[in-house]
Design a protein around this motif. Structure first.
Motif, PDB file in Angstrom:
ATOM      1  N   THR A  60      -3.548  30.351 -15.715  1.00  0.00           N
ATOM      2  CA  THR A  60      -3.260  29.717 -17.008  1.00  0.00           C
ATOM      3  C   THR A  60      -4.334  28.675 -17.268  1.00  0.00           C
ATOM      4  OG1 THR A  60      -0.862  30.018 -16.908  1.00  0.00           O
ATOM      5  CG2 THR A  60      -1.671  28.182 -18.233  1.00  0.00           C
ATOM      6  N   ILE A  61      -4.873  28.672 -18.465  1.00  0.00           N
ATOM      7  CA  ILE A  61      -5.837  27.646 -18.857  1.00  0.00           C
ATOM      8  C   ILE A  61      -5.237  26.822 -19.983  1.00  0.00           C
ATOM      9  CG2 ILE A  61      -8.052  27.185 -19.961  1.00  0.00           C
ATOM     10  CD1 ILE A  61      -9.302  29.354 -18.404  1.00  0.00           C
ATOM     11  N   ALA A  62      -5.228  25.513 -19.806  1.00  0.00           N
ATOM     12  CA  ALA A  62      -4.813  24.578 -20.850  1.00  0.00           C
ATOM     13  C   ALA A  62      -6.088  23.962 -21.436  1.00  0.00           C
ATOM     14  CB  ALA A  62      -3.907  23.501 -20.263  1.00  0.00           C
ATOM     15  N   TYR A  63      -6.175  23.966 -22.761  1.00  0.00           N
ATOM     16  CA  TYR A  63      -7.414  23.505 -23.396  1.00  0.00           C
ATOM     17  C   TYR A  63      -7.118  22.390 -24.395  1.00  0.00           C
ATOM     18  CZ  TYR A  63     -11.733  23.557 -26.144  1.00  0.00           C
ATOM     19  OH  TYR A  63     -12.885  23.193 -26.791  1.00  0.00           O
ATOM     20  N   ALA A  64      -7.877  21.310 -24.302  1.00  0.00           N
ATOM     21  CA  ALA A  64      -7.735  20.164 -25.194  1.00  0.00           C
ATOM     22  C   ALA A  64      -9.088  19.836 -25.824  1.00  0.00           C
ATOM     23  CB  ALA A  64      -7.202  18.953 -24.436  1.00  0.00           C
ATOM     24  N   ARG A  65      -9.049  19.325 -27.064  1.00  0.00           N
ATOM     25  CA  ARG A  65     -10.301  18.957 -27.741  1.00  0.00           C
ATOM     26  C   ARG A  65     -10.050  17.876 -28.793  1.00  0.00           C
ATOM     27  NH1 ARG A  65     -12.698  19.465 -32.445  1.00  0.00           N
ATOM     28  NH2 ARG A  65     -10.961  20.686 -33.296  1.00  0.00           N
ATOM     29  N   GLU A  73      -8.609   8.477 -26.736  1.00  0.00           N
ATOM     30  CA  GLU A  73      -7.208   8.247 -26.378  1.00  0.00           C
ATOM     31  C   GLU A  73      -6.354   9.460 -26.739  1.00  0.00           C
ATOM     32  OE1 GLU A  73      -5.645   4.672 -27.959  1.00  0.00           O
ATOM     33  OE2 GLU A  73      -7.049   3.363 -26.879  1.00  0.00           O
ATOM     34  N   ASP A  74      -6.653  10.073 -27.878  1.00  0.00           N
ATOM     35  CA  ASP A  74      -5.921  11.272 -28.283  1.00  0.00           C
ATOM     36  C   ASP A  74      -6.205  12.420 -27.318  1.00  0.00           C
ATOM     37  OD1 ASP A  74      -4.323  12.927 -30.140  1.00  0.00           O
ATOM     38  OD2 ASP A  74      -6.236  13.924 -30.525  1.00  0.00           O
ATOM     39  N   LYS A  79      -4.158  15.980 -22.948  1.00  0.00           N
ATOM     40  CA  LYS A  79      -4.196  16.412 -21.554  1.00  0.00           C
ATOM     41  C   LYS A  79      -2.859  16.175 -20.864  1.00  0.00           C
ATOM     42  CE  LYS A  79      -9.142  15.602 -20.701  1.00  0.00           C
ATOM     43  NZ  LYS A  79     -10.101  14.783 -19.916  1.00  0.00           N
ATOM     44  N   GLN A  80      -2.280  14.998 -21.093  1.00  0.00           N
ATOM     45  CA  GLN A  80      -1.006  14.679 -20.472  1.00  0.00           C
ATOM     46  C   GLN A  80       0.096  15.621 -20.938  1.00  0.00           C
ATOM     47  OE1 GLN A  80      -0.294  10.537 -21.309  1.00  0.00           O
ATOM     48  NE2 GLN A  80      -2.082   9.852 -20.155  1.00  0.00           N
ATOM     49  N   VAL A 126      -2.939  27.794 -23.177  1.00  0.00           N
ATOM     50  CA  VAL A 126      -2.015  26.810 -23.732  1.00  0.00           C
ATOM     51  C   VAL A 126      -2.808  25.742 -24.477  1.00  0.00           C
ATOM     52  CG1 VAL A 126      -0.102  25.242 -23.249  1.00  0.00           C
ATOM     53  CG2 VAL A 126      -0.524  27.183 -21.729  1.00  0.00           C
ATOM     54  N   ILE A 127      -2.451  25.502 -25.744  1.00  0.00           N
ATOM     55  CA  ILE A 127      -3.084  24.466 -26.556  1.00  0.00           C
ATOM     56  C   ILE A 127      -1.988  23.700 -27.303  1.00  0.00           C
ATOM     57  CG2 ILE A 127      -5.330  25.572 -26.852  1.00  0.00           C
ATOM     58  CD1 ILE A 127      -4.377  26.779 -29.431  1.00  0.00           C
TER      59      ILE A 127
END
Length: 207
Positions: A60-65, A73-74, A79-80, A126-127
């Motif tokens: 599973t890959i979780a991706y944040a941007r 901070e966002d 990520k959290q 997951v996003i």
């Protein structure tokens, strides 16, 4: 690991026809999930639990941007949220993140994500929101995920912003890219132009 299958695969597993599955859906007997592209997907663990074998070969890959440095901070909040969600579901996951425009297709985290999907190493993406992946082109990535049998989990199906706010952000990003190419990313003309655009957006209550 939960595995989603197409309506054709579900019909074969249950030994019924595709029209029968559609009738069951209409009656509420068996309601499928929907992909980002609105295609039906059935949870194999609910259809035939004995076939739900843990697939340890795909991760599973979780991706944040986020788009800019002042949104760090966002990025940490994203990520959290992703880490907590994946942990609650017992998924072994890799967290990738980028700090850059949603119109930039060459970000390191995004390239690693696409390479892993195309190589068949990913079983789930997951996003937090659809536009965290890309501002334009997210549907193409979702189509690739569908072709590679990658489950896409979007935690917030609603938009983060209104249509007007999204449009304003898109316009600002386009101007940012082209003004940087024209004047240079650190030039006085570039900064002055961007400040003027931001002020215009704020004056019109779009952002």
């Amino acid at each position: 690991m939960r595995r989603l299958c197409t309506i054709g695969e579900a019909a074969r597993l249950l030994g019924v026809s595709i029209p029968t599955l559609r009738r069951w859906e209409e009656s509420g007997k068996l309601v499928p999930e929907r992909t980002a592209g609105k295609h039906r997907r059935y949870d194999i663990t609910k259809l035939k639990p004995e076939l739900a074998i843990e697939d340890t070969t795909r991760t599973t890959i979780a991706y944040a941007r986020v788009s800019s440095h002042d949104q760090r901070e966002d990025l940490e909040r994203q990520k959290q949220v992703l880490e907590l969600y994946c942990a609650q579901h017992g998924w072994n996951f890799t967290l990738l993140s980028d700090l850059g425009s949603g119109m930039n297709y060459h970000k390191k985290g995004l390239r690693r994500l696409l390479d892993a999907i195309l190589s068949g190493d990913v079983g789930r993406l997951v996003i937090t929101h659809k536009d965290r992946l890309l501002r334009f082109g997210a549907e193409l990535v979702f189509a690739i995920c569908e072709a590679k049998n990658v489950e896409v989990v979007i935690l917030n199906q609603g938009g983060e912003c209104s249509f007007e706010e999204d449009l304003a952000k898109d316009v600002l990003e386009i101007i940012t890219v082209f003004s940087a190419r024209l004047y240079g990313s650190r030039s006085h003309k570039n900064k002055k132009l961007l400040e003027g655009v931001k002020e215009a957006i704020e004056d019109n209550a779009l952002c």
